[in-house]
Design an enzyme around this catalytic site. Structure first.
Site, mmCIF file in Angstrom:
data_model
loop_
_atom_site.group_PDB
_atom_site.id
_atom_site.type_symbol
_atom_site.label_atom_id
_atom_site.label_comp_id
_atom_site.label_asym_id
_atom_site.label_seq_id
_atom_site.Cartn_x
_atom_site.Cartn_y
_atom_site.Cartn_z
ATOM 1 N N ASP A 185 -10.320 -8.306 10.175
ATOM 2 C CA ASP A 185 -10.847 -7.101 9.504
ATOM 3 C C ASP A 185 -11.591 -6.458 10.402
ATOM 4 O O ASP A 185 -12.676 -6.998 10.832
ATOM 5 C CB ASP A 185 -11.584 -7.270 8.325
ATOM 6 C CG ASP A 185 -12.004 -6.159 7.361
ATOM 7 O OD1 ASP A 185 -11.002 -5.107 7.432
ATOM 8 O OD2 ASP A 185 -12.966 -5.782 7.010
ATOM 9 N N GLU A 269 -4.943 -4.818 10.488
ATOM 10 C CA GLU A 269 -4.387 -3.656 9.526
ATOM 11 C C GLU A 269 -4.039 -2.873 10.472
ATOM 12 O O GLU A 269 -4.518 -2.445 11.772
ATOM 13 C CB GLU A 269 -5.615 -3.184 8.808
ATOM 14 C CG GLU A 269 -6.009 -4.006 7.494
ATOM 15 C CD GLU A 269 -7.199 -3.310 6.829
ATOM 16 O OE1 GLU A 269 -7.174 -3.275 5.666
ATOM 17 O OE2 GLU A 269 -8.062 -2.728 7.372
ATOM 18 N N ASP A 365 -16.086 -8.258 4.440
ATOM 19 C CA ASP A 365 -15.099 -8.029 5.430
ATOM 20 C C ASP A 365 -14.493 -9.438 5.549
ATOM 21 O O ASP A 365 -13.176 -9.260 6.090
ATOM 22 C CB ASP A 365 -16.162 -8.081 6.862
ATOM 23 C CG ASP A 365 -16.857 -6.504 6.807
ATOM 24 O OD1 ASP A 365 -16.165 -5.638 6.173
ATOM 25 O OD2 ASP A 365 -17.903 -6.659 7.364
#
Ligand SMILES: [Zn+2]
Length: 398
Positions: A185, A269, A365
């Protein structure tokens, strides 16, 4: 398989070498600017422009033999030719319909991105590199160079000179030594939170140096533009900028090397960094509603250099024969990594996550990192049998 690897070192030239480098950069800039001016003139008069071979012929047979420009002979010919090739490329790109973002090349300014490229004839020995016409130049050997040197670009950043060396390396095609996968993340407070529990703090260098930079900037604004003192102060500002960039890059390199060594598959991501950093500004008539709060966040995003980080992970994985997978960014911060319950209320604050259904509590996170890893598995559900998947894995011994 041959791969190309780049190495960048800071040069420690003698005073004479430094003077020569300033001169070489200047001559290359002069060639670029003169050809750009001629090209613009031809375009205005609607006559065909010249490409590399003609430009080179012109430089060799006219400029270098003329009284006005015979000083060009002082610079290495191969560097000047490279500049012409770069100019040719820039012109072709600007007329290329497939590259709508390319614009007309610009005139080069003194002290801004000064550089020149040696396409051949370089070698090294210990902490010295041999460059045509400059001879042996000392450099700060921060890591080992590979054997086959391909080309060298000498560039200037603030008061320092650097050399970027491109090496060609013959490698066998190995498989990644690790067989684990990790989700990352990319956050603001923690630059990279990994599903294996590791965290890599982003370079906070910018914040530390921010005051210094602001003070230097204020001093610059008070000086008479283009005066000697202004030039000196401007160099100081540039040095602080490049120092920040170096510290940041260093942190990103360390983190990306560590992560890619330890995992065969990296899941991240898909994030629109450029869109996120633009949104708060609004446009000139209608400013975004909370510009101040958002711009602080955006600065941190840029500060962490996400795009650069992703690029590093990608090429490092390519070297090690690992892979990088991107998954959609939807709901990874709101989903519970234990039970899958997805609701906004799970996210108590920027850093706290607590599931309203199963009560699972974790740093937000790391919770997101686990979701990202799981999403990666879903994407790659078939075809990656070799990758052992474990979300609660112990950190690997390095
Ligand atoms: Zn839950």
């Amino acid at each position: 398989m041959i791969i190309r690897k780049g190495f960048k070192y800071r040069l420690e030239p003698s005073a004479a070498q430094r003077a020569d480098m300033v001169m070489f950069a200047g001559h290359n800039r002069a060639v670029w600017n003169k050809d750009l001016a001629l090209t613009k003139d031809r375009l205005e008069r609607k006559i065909p422009i010249s490409w590399y071979h003609e430009l080179n012929w012109n430089m060799t047979n006219f400029w270098k033999k003329s009284d006005e420009m015979n000083w060009l002979n002082d610079a290495p010919s191969q560097c000047l030719q490279q500049t012409l090739k770069q100019f040719d490329r820039a012109m072709r790109d600007c007329f290329d319909k497939n590259q709508p973002n390319k614009r007309m090349p610009r005139f080069k300014k003194k002290g801004v991105k000064d550089s020149f490229l040696f396409p051949q004839g370089i070698s090294f020995e210990g902490n010295r590199i041999k460059l045509p016409k400059l001879g042996w130049v000392k450099f700060r050997k921060s890591r080992d160079l590979e054997e086959k040197l391909k080309s060298a670009t000498v560039s200037r950043n603030g008061k320092h000179w650097f050399v970027s060396i491109l090496c060609e390396i013959e490698v066998a095609e190995p498989v990644h030594t690790s067989n684990t996968a990790v989700g990352i993340d990319r956050g603001v407070a923690i630059m990279a939170a990994c599903s294996d529990g590791r965290e890599y703090i982003g370079a906070k260098a910018f914040k530390k140096h921010e005051k210094k930079l602001a003070r230097a900037g204020r001093l610059l604004a008070r000086k008479v533009k283009f005066s000697n003192n202004w030039q000196k102060q401007k160099e100081k500002v540039q040095n602080i900028h490049s120092k920040i960039a170096n510290i940041r890059k260093d942190a990103l390199h360390k983190a990306s090397t560590d992560i890619s060594k330890n995992h065969a598959m990296i899941v991240m991501e898909k994030l629109g960094v450029s869109r996120m950093s633009k949104s708060a500004k609004g446009n000139s008539e209608k400013h975004g509603s909370n510009v101040k709060a958002k711009s602080g966040l955006n600065k941190s995003i840029l500060d962490a250099g996400w795009a650069m980080f992703a690029a590093m992970l990608e090429y490092k994985q390519a070297w090690l024969r690992g892979m990088v997978e991107y998954v959609p960014a939807a709901y990874t911060s709101q989903r519970c990594s234990e039970c899958g319950h997805t609701v906004k209320a799970n996210r108590l604050s920027q850093s706290k996550f607590q599931c309203v259904q199963c009560n699972h509590a974790e740093n937000a996170d790391f919770n997101a990192a686990k979701n990202i890893l799981a999403a990666g598995h879903a994407v790659l559900a078939c075809g990656v049998g070799a990758v052992v998947t474990t979300m609660k894995q112990e950190p690997l011994a390095v």
